[in-house]
Design a protein around this motif. Structure first.
Motif, mmCIF file in Angstrom:
data_model
loop_
_atom_site.group_PDB
_atom_site.id
_atom_site.type_symbol
_atom_site.label_atom_id
_atom_site.label_comp_id
_atom_site.label_asym_id
_atom_site.label_seq_id
_atom_site.Cartn_x
_atom_site.Cartn_y
_atom_site.Cartn_z
ATOM 1 N N GLY A 9 41.134 41.947 36.870
ATOM 2 C CA GLY A 9 42.503 41.455 36.955
ATOM 3 C C GLY A 9 42.621 40.003 36.520
ATOM 4 N N ASN A 10 43.439 39.251 37.231
ATOM 5 C CA ASN A 10 43.712 37.866 36.872
ATOM 6 C C ASN A 10 42.727 36.910 37.546
ATOM 7 N N VAL A 12 41.123 33.100 38.653
ATOM 8 C CA VAL A 12 41.476 31.718 38.984
ATOM 9 C C VAL A 12 40.170 30.941 39.108
ATOM 10 N N VAL A 56 43.407 30.079 32.064
ATOM 11 C CA VAL A 56 43.048 30.473 33.422
ATOM 12 C C VAL A 56 43.542 29.405 34.402
ATOM 13 N N LEU A 126 50.169 33.584 41.727
ATOM 14 C CA LEU A 126 49.431 33.764 40.477
ATOM 15 C C LEU A 126 49.002 35.209 40.256
ATOM 16 N N LYS A 127 49.224 36.068 41.258
ATOM 17 C CA LYS A 127 48.766 37.461 41.205
ATOM 18 C C LYS A 127 47.264 37.521 40.906
ATOM 19 N N ALA A 128 46.526 36.674 41.598
ATOM 20 C CA ALA A 128 45.089 36.536 41.364
ATOM 21 C C ALA A 128 44.315 37.714 41.934
ATOM 22 N N SER A 129 43.255 38.089 41.237
ATOM 23 C CA SER A 129 42.341 39.121 41.720
ATOM 24 C C SER A 129 40.916 38.608 41.850
ATOM 25 N N THR A 130 40.488 37.761 40.893
ATOM 26 C CA THR A 130 39.116 37.266 40.861
ATOM 27 C C THR A 130 39.101 35.755 41.002
ATOM 28 N N LEU A 199 38.433 35.641 26.884
ATOM 29 C CA LEU A 199 39.847 35.635 27.255
ATOM 30 C C LEU A 199 40.680 34.811 26.276
#
Length: 209
Positions: A9-10, A12, A56, A126-130, A199
């Motif tokens: 995912g997204n 940070v 990022v 930020l809809k962060a996943s990682t 990315l």
């Protein structure tokens, strides 16, 4: 549970307490740091540039305590002395690693970046996943932030050559403990650089066919 991809995912990029005191004597800053801080700073600079180039989001943590000591809590019950006091030398962010406009600078009073801060709100926005962690101390603020992120179901990666502990032994033990929680959590700066560069590189139409 299988080992997860490096980035899910997204992502940070999280710079944990890379402050000016990281290479100052323990007598001046109150806590021990293992050697190699300058090298970790240099590698982190490269990662930071790559993260920015890839778009990022970046979060900078800074541990700061009030001169009165009211917010130390139990932090001084162990080996650590008084540290990261507002206005004292070494508490400021390292001059080579400063946030740019639009990036996030979060002051914290405790080890974990989740305790008493708006970090979780930022990550939600930020809809962060990682989360990709660098900084110090490996066995304290990095480990506590990692564990709290893990319990909130984030994927967490620790850049092993960009974190430093209070000693080599504690550093190694903390890395082992974090890998125990998430298989594949431990990554090198070269691996993270490659992921950020990927990315930042646009995929040409038809290139994957």
């Amino acid at each position: 549970m299988p080992k997860q991809p490096l980035i899910v995912g997204n992502p940070v990029f999280v710079v944990v307490d890379m402050q000016a005191g990281g290479d100052m004597p323990v007598e001046e800053v109150g806590i021990d740091h293992m050697p190699g801080y300058a090298e970790r700073i240099a590698r982190t600079q490269k990662l930071l540039a790559a993260a920015r180039a890839a778009g990022v989001p970046v979060v900078f943590f800074q541990e700061v305590h009030r001169p009165s000591g009211i917010d130390f809590g139990r932090e001084l019950d162990g080996t650590e002395g008084v540290h990261c006091v507002d206005g004292r030398p070494g508490t400021e962010l390292h001059p080579a690693l400063l946030p740019e406009p639009g990036e996030f600078h979060i002051v914290k009073r405790r080890y974990s970046g989740f305790i008493g801060t708006d970090f979780e709100i930022v990550l939600s926005g930020l809809k962060a996943s990682t989360l990709i962690l660098v900084g110090g101390l490996t066995d304290v603020c990095v480990h506590y932030t990692f564990a709290d992120a893990h319990q909130r179901d984030f994927y967490v990666r620790v850049v092993t050559d960009c974190v430093g502990g209070s000693s080599q032994y504690r550093h190694d033990a903390a890395l082992d403990a974090m890998e125990y929680l998430q298989a594949g959590a431990l990554r090198t700066s070269d691996e993270i650089l490659a992921a950020f560069h990927a990315l930042a590189t646009p995929v040409l139409e038809g290139a994957a066919r």
